[in-house]
Scaffold this motif. Sequence first.
Motif, PDB file in Angstrom:
ATOM      1  N   TYR A  60       0.840  -1.208   0.000  1.00 13.51           N
ATOM      2  CA  TYR A  60       0.000   0.000   0.000  1.00 13.51           C
ATOM      3  C   TYR A  60       0.874   1.256   0.000  1.00 13.51           C
ATOM      4  CZ  TYR A  60      -4.517  -2.259   0.885  1.00 13.51           C
ATOM      5  OH  TYR A  60      -5.671  -2.979   0.769  1.00 13.51           O
ATOM      6  N   ILE A  61       1.901   1.254   0.842  1.00 13.07           N
ATOM      7  CA  ILE A  61       2.756   2.437   0.955  1.00 13.07           C
ATOM      8  C   ILE A  61       3.445   2.737  -0.382  1.00 13.07           C
ATOM      9  CG2 ILE A  61       4.716   3.468   2.148  1.00 13.07           C
ATOM     10  CD1 ILE A  61       2.266   3.073   3.937  1.00 13.07           C
ATOM     11  N   GLU A  62       4.056   1.703  -0.976  1.00 15.18           N
ATOM     12  CA  GLU A  62       4.784   1.912  -2.236  1.00 15.18           C
ATOM     13  C   GLU A  62       3.835   2.246  -3.387  1.00 15.18           C
ATOM     14  OE1 GLU A  62       7.916   2.132  -2.663  1.00 15.18           O
ATOM     15  OE2 GLU A  62       8.925   1.033  -1.053  1.00 15.18           O
ATOM     16  N   ASP A  63       2.629   1.696  -3.349  1.00 16.19           N
ATOM     17  CA  ASP A  63       1.707   1.903  -4.464  1.00 16.19           C
ATOM     18  C   ASP A  63       1.143   3.321  -4.498  1.00 16.19           C
ATOM     19  OD1 ASP A  63       0.425   0.324  -6.687  1.00 16.19           O
ATOM     20  OD2 ASP A  63      -1.367   1.206  -5.767  1.00 16.19           O
ATOM     21  N   HIS A  64       1.362   4.094  -3.454  1.00 18.25           N
ATOM     22  CA  HIS A  64       0.843   5.463  -3.433  1.00 18.25           C
ATOM     23  C   HIS A  64       1.805   6.424  -4.119  1.00 18.25           C
ATOM     24  CE1 HIS A  64      -1.504   8.898  -2.012  1.00 18.25           C
ATOM     25  NE2 HIS A  64      -2.414   8.039  -1.655  1.00 18.25           N
ATOM     26  N   LEU A  65       2.718   5.918  -4.921  1.00 18.26           N
ATOM     27  CA  LEU A  65       3.719   6.751  -5.599  1.00 18.26           C
ATOM     28  C   LEU A  65       3.108   7.895  -6.433  1.00 18.26           C
ATOM     29  CD1 LEU A  65       5.433   7.016  -8.533  1.00 18.26           C
ATOM     30  CD2 LEU A  65       6.563   7.411  -6.362  1.00 18.26           C
ATOM     31  N   PRO A  66       2.005   7.683  -7.174  1.00 20.30           N
ATOM     32  CA  PRO A  66       1.468   8.807  -7.946  1.00 20.30           C
ATOM     33  C   PRO A  66       1.167  10.029  -7.081  1.00 20.30           C
ATOM     34  CG  PRO A  66       0.498   6.772  -8.721  1.00 20.30           C
ATOM     35  CD  PRO A  66       1.277   6.424  -7.472  1.00 20.30           C
TER      36      PRO A  66
END
Length: 281
Positions: A60-66
């Motif tokens: 979840y943390i890494e996927d919030h890059l945008p």
Amino acid sequence: MTTFESALLPIPELVCAVDGFLAASPAARSWDVETAFDWSAADAGRLSEGQRSAVQFVTYIEDHLPGYFDVYQRSFPVDDSVDLPTFTHNRELYHFTVRWALEEDTHSRALTRYQEASGMSDRDVLRDELAVEGRKPFELTYTHPVQFFAYALVQEKATQMYYHQLRDVVDDPVLGAVLTRLSRDEARHFSFMADVVSRYLRAQGDAAVEPIREVIAGFRMPLADTLRGYWRWALRIADVADYDHTAAYDHLIKVIDRAVDARTDRVDELADFIAQCRSLT
């Protein structure tokens, strides 16, 4: 009156920091999700329930890059909304930011691929779950440019430490290899942030102290305000890998010590404040 633009690091200093990061990240050292790992061997059955939960959390943390990348785009714009010197500064920073974003996006894809390949989650289900959290806004409302780098310094070091410690306790070699790659990348990102913060301290001295103190005073890891059940989840995964994100504060104190030839009273106060923040957490 000091403005955000007038407080920017001198362009030659930023160029040195960006050049140093890119030199430490040659194409020969790059890796990709498709070929770097033997995904057919991934086995979530070798993980404890807590370790599975940790993988889900960091995905979840890494996927919030945008959202994270958008903060930098809005804070350091590369268009005609800024004057020419500011554009020149921001264009140099952009060379780092896009490389950083590419690597962080790779982290997101690697963790997502692991969940799919290891049997932790169905691809379509996981995509929908990540979308629920990923579309939520992320903000860093800072007024001094050094604050963006001081925040990222702590966050990158904390993430690197977590990946390193989680790798040491998991029994799936594929996940261990993924975490090793991620940890190494985060270490390079931390080095860049530490270099930039050091250059701000050397260039601006005490003027950079209070903005950094404000970052530590209000520090919260990404998604702490938006992810469902964040604090309960964060405490649980901290136990899995014997992790405390405030340990990263010690590294900020080391950066400050290396940056200044002789501590002033304000720098002393900042270092004491950071140490106290960790002891009280």
